[in-house]
Design a protein around this motif. Sequence first.
Motif, PDB file in Angstrom:
ATOM      1  N   ARG A 100     -80.953  -4.203  38.475  1.00  0.00           N
ATOM      2  CA  ARG A 100     -80.574  -2.911  37.949  1.00  0.00           C
ATOM      3  C   ARG A 100     -81.404  -1.947  38.820  1.00  0.00           C
ATOM      4  NH1 ARG A 100     -78.151  -0.688  33.450  1.00  0.00           N
ATOM      5  NH2 ARG A 100     -77.510  -2.833  33.274  1.00  0.00           N
ATOM      6  N   PHE A 101     -82.667  -2.056  39.148  1.00  0.00           N
ATOM      7  CA  PHE A 101     -83.736  -1.366  39.824  1.00  0.00           C
ATOM      8  C   PHE A 101     -83.095  -1.348  41.487  1.00  0.00           C
ATOM      9  CE2 PHE A 101     -87.693  -0.919  37.188  1.00  0.00           C
ATOM     10  CZ  PHE A 101     -86.985  -0.363  36.024  1.00  0.00           C
ATOM     11  N   GLY A 102     -82.411  -2.331  41.887  1.00  0.00           N
ATOM     12  CA  GLY A 102     -82.164  -2.682  43.152  1.00  0.00           C
ATOM     13  C   GLY A 102     -83.255  -3.450  44.002  1.00  0.00           C
ATOM     14  N   ILE A 103     -84.264  -3.861  43.426  1.00  0.00           N
ATOM     15  CA  ILE A 103     -85.329  -4.387  44.202  1.00  0.00           C
ATOM     16  C   ILE A 103     -85.327  -5.837  44.019  1.00  0.00           C
ATOM     17  CG2 ILE A 103     -86.811  -2.376  43.891  1.00  0.00           C
ATOM     18  CD1 ILE A 103     -88.165  -3.809  41.605  1.00  0.00           C
ATOM     19  N   ALA A 104     -86.219  -6.570  44.928  1.00  0.00           N
ATOM     20  CA  ALA A 104     -86.575  -7.943  44.976  1.00  0.00           C
ATOM     21  C   ALA A 104     -87.708  -8.295  45.394  1.00  0.00           C
ATOM     22  CB  ALA A 104     -85.480  -8.751  45.905  1.00  0.00           C
ATOM     23  N   PRO A 105     -88.483  -8.127  44.049  1.00  0.00           N
ATOM     24  CA  PRO A 105     -90.036  -7.869  44.492  1.00  0.00           C
ATOM     25  C   PRO A 105     -90.640  -9.395  44.732  1.00  0.00           C
ATOM     26  CG  PRO A 105     -89.565  -7.817  42.301  1.00  0.00           C
ATOM     27  CD  PRO A 105     -88.417  -7.705  42.985  1.00  0.00           C
ATOM     28  N   GLU A 106     -91.668  -9.806  45.369  1.00  0.00           N
ATOM     29  CA  GLU A 106     -92.081 -11.149  45.686  1.00  0.00           C
ATOM     30  C   GLU A 106     -92.757 -11.563  44.184  1.00  0.00           C
ATOM     31  OE1 GLU A 106     -95.838 -12.954  48.150  1.00  0.00           O
ATOM     32  OE2 GLU A 106     -95.529 -10.911  48.451  1.00  0.00           O
ATOM     33  N   TRP A 107     -93.285 -10.652  43.404  1.00  0.00           N
ATOM     34  CA  TRP A 107     -93.873 -11.073  42.319  1.00  0.00           C
ATOM     35  C   TRP A 107     -93.197 -10.207  41.349  1.00  0.00           C
ATOM     36  CZ3 TRP A 107     -98.508 -14.060  42.469  1.00  0.00           C
ATOM     37  CH2 TRP A 107     -99.298 -14.138  43.533  1.00  0.00           C
ATOM     38  N   LEU A 108     -92.381 -11.244  40.436  1.00  0.00           N
ATOM     39  CA  LEU A 108     -91.648 -10.716  39.252  1.00  0.00           C
ATOM     40  C   LEU A 108     -92.172 -11.602  38.287  1.00  0.00           C
ATOM     41  CD1 LEU A 108     -87.843 -10.441  39.189  1.00  0.00           C
ATOM     42  CD2 LEU A 108     -89.151 -10.581  37.131  1.00  0.00           C
ATOM     43  N   ILE A 109     -92.710 -10.815  37.117  1.00  0.00           N
ATOM     44  CA  ILE A 109     -93.376 -11.554  36.017  1.00  0.00           C
ATOM     45  C   ILE A 109     -92.828 -11.294  34.635  1.00  0.00           C
ATOM     46  CG2 ILE A 109     -95.444 -12.028  34.785  1.00  0.00           C
ATOM     47  CD1 ILE A 109     -96.973 -11.624  37.381  1.00  0.00           C
ATOM     48  N   ASP A 110     -92.210 -12.132  33.827  1.00  0.00           N
ATOM     49  CA  ASP A 110     -91.794 -11.578  32.386  1.00  0.00           C
ATOM     50  C   ASP A 110     -92.757 -11.873  31.512  1.00  0.00           C
ATOM     51  OD1 ASP A 110     -89.091 -10.779  31.679  1.00  0.00           O
ATOM     52  OD2 ASP A 110     -88.702 -12.284  33.308  1.00  0.00           O
ATOM     53  N   LEU A 111     -93.337 -10.948  30.900  1.00  0.00           N
ATOM     54  CA  LEU A 111     -94.846 -11.466  30.203  1.00  0.00           C
ATOM     55  C   LEU A 111     -94.496 -11.180  28.699  1.00  0.00           C
ATOM     56  CD1 LEU A 111     -97.819 -11.265  30.424  1.00  0.00           C
ATOM     57  CD2 LEU A 111     -97.644  -8.747  29.876  1.00  0.00           C
ATOM     58  N   ALA A 112     -94.397 -12.472  28.158  1.00  0.00           N
ATOM     59  CA  ALA A 112     -94.015 -12.749  26.749  1.00  0.00           C
ATOM     60  C   ALA A 112     -95.104 -12.364  25.767  1.00  0.00           C
ATOM     61  CB  ALA A 112     -93.713 -14.348  26.623  1.00  0.00           C
ATOM     62  N   ASN A 113     -96.269 -12.445  26.116  1.00  0.00           N
ATOM     63  CA  ASN A 113     -97.677 -12.183  25.051  1.00  0.00           C
ATOM     64  C   ASN A 113     -98.092 -10.566  25.439  1.00  0.00           C
ATOM     65  OD1 ASN A 113     -98.829 -13.009  27.253  1.00  0.00           O
ATOM     66  ND2 ASN A 113    -100.670 -13.686  26.295  1.00  0.00           N
ATOM     67  N   GLY A 114     -98.769 -10.246  24.481  1.00  0.00           N
ATOM     68  CA  GLY A 114     -99.356  -9.169  24.787  1.00  0.00           C
ATOM     69  C   GLY A 114     -99.060  -7.953  23.770  1.00  0.00           C
ATOM     70  N   GLY A 115     -97.810  -8.034  23.366  1.00  0.00           N
ATOM     71  CA  GLY A 115     -97.393  -7.299  22.240  1.00  0.00           C
ATOM     72  C   GLY A 115     -97.423  -5.979  22.516  1.00  0.00           C
ATOM     73  N   CYS A 116     -98.045  -5.131  21.274  1.00  0.00           N
ATOM     74  CA  CYS A 116     -98.457  -3.881  21.535  1.00  0.00           C
ATOM     75  C   CYS A 116     -99.588  -3.177  22.728  1.00  0.00           C
ATOM     76  CB  CYS A 116     -99.010  -3.319  20.059  1.00  0.00           C
ATOM     77  SG  CYS A 116     -97.735  -3.559  18.594  1.00  0.00           S
ATOM     78  N   ALA A 117    -100.245  -4.426  22.892  1.00  0.00           N
ATOM     79  CA  ALA A 117    -101.157  -3.846  24.209  1.00  0.00           C
ATOM     80  C   ALA A 117    -100.792  -4.447  25.490  1.00  0.00           C
ATOM     81  CB  ALA A 117    -102.602  -4.757  23.876  1.00  0.00           C
ATOM     82  N   SER A 118     -99.434  -5.030  25.523  1.00  0.00           N
ATOM     83  CA  SER A 118     -98.952  -5.581  26.781  1.00  0.00           C
ATOM     84  C   SER A 118     -98.954  -4.631  27.908  1.00  0.00           C
ATOM     85  CB  SER A 118     -97.464  -6.026  26.357  1.00  0.00           C
ATOM     86  OG  SER A 118     -96.528  -4.884  26.035  1.00  0.00           O
ATOM     87  N   PHE A 119     -98.764  -3.282  27.857  1.00  0.00           N
ATOM     88  CA  PHE A 119     -99.053  -2.461  28.883  1.00  0.00           C
ATOM     89  C   PHE A 119    -100.474  -2.637  29.550  1.00  0.00           C
ATOM     90  CE2 PHE A 119    -100.894   1.766  30.353  1.00  0.00           C
ATOM     91  CZ  PHE A 119    -100.199   1.497  31.523  1.00  0.00           C
TER      92      PHE A 119
END
Length: 342
Positions: A100-119
Motif C-alpha cells: 500500500r505504501f508502494g515500497i519494497a524494503p530490504e527489511w520487513l518485520i511483522d512484530l507479533a509481540n510487544g503489545g502495548c509497548a510494541s512501538f
Amino acid sequence: MTVTVSLADVSSYRPGNPIPAEYFARFDDIGTASSVMFNPPRWRHHVGAGESPADMAERALAPLLARHGPRLLDTVDVLVVHTQLPETWFVGNGGQIAARFGIAPEWLIDLANGGCASFIHAMKLAREILSATTARTALVVTVTNTAGQVFSQPGVRAMPQGAIPGDGAGVAWLTKSDQSPILDIETRHLPQFAGEMTSVAEPPRRYWEPGVGEHHLGFTESNVAEVLERGNHIVPQVARTVCERIAVQPSDLDVLVTNQPNRTFLRNWREALELPAQRHPDTFDDCGNLFGTAMLMTFDHAVTSGLVPEGGVVMFAGFAHAGDFAAAAAVRWGGRRHGGDR
C-alpha cells in the motif's frame, strides 16, 4: 563510527467518529480491581466496517507525507509493523502495508509481540538495523483494530472490558541523523508472565474452532489485581533504568509518554517518577486504551499541541499484556520539521 539514529517524526490516525461511553453497559457491582482496570473513557474510536490494517496504516502515514513529501518513501529500507489483529492468515499485514505504501524494503518485520509497548520494541529493532547496515531510513507502523471488531461484539460489548479499547494507527519515521536522537532504549522480556492474558469463550473453545460463544479477554478479579500491581512497578523501573544511563533525573524529564491502559496506571506512573500531570500527556479519555498505538497517538497529539519543547527529553515507557514485556526509550526531541527544513 557510531551512527546516531533519530525519531524524526510521527503521525497518527483516528478512525470514524468518537463513540461515547453511553454506547456500552455500565457496571456498579464489579470487583474493586476490575473497577479500576475497566473504568471507561469518555470517548473512543472504532475501526470502520471493512477498514483493513493497510487502510489504517495508509491513513496514518498521510500526515507524514504531507509534511515531508512522497519521496520520503524512496529512502525507506526498513519497515517494522505491529498489527493487533492481523487479517491475513498465517502471516501479518506487513506485506500488505508495504504494498500500500508502494515500497519494497530490504527489511520487513511483522512484530507479533510487544503489545502495548510494541512501538519501543520496534524502534529498538529499527535502530539496530540502521546502525549496523547501509539501510537509510525506517518506518515503524502500529495498527490497533480490536475495539470495533472484537470488543463491540454484542456479548463482549455488555462486559466491563468492552468499553475500554479504542482503535487507531500510528507511524514513526527513523533516520540516520542527529535531529532527534534516540538516547537509550531498555527492553525486558518477562516470559514467566506470558500467556496470562488469554482469550476465552462460553462454551469453551479455541479461537479457530467453530462455535457460538464470542471470544473475549479471560480476566479474573485476582488476575486483574496482579496485573495492576505488576504494571504499577515495572513501567517506572524501566524508565528509571534509562534515566540512570543517560544521567537525567526522572523528575527532570520534559515529557513522559506511556501506554494508556486506564487512569489509575497513568496517575501512578507519573507520581512514581515525580512528574506533574502537564508533563505526562495522555489521550485516554479521547481514545481509550489504544494498546500498541497509544504512544504514537499520544506523542503525535502532544507535539501538535505544543506540549513537547525543542531540545527536551521525552521518555517513552510501557508494558504489554499481563506484564510479559516492558520497555522504555529516551529521545531528545529536536522539533517537528517539514520537508524543506531538513
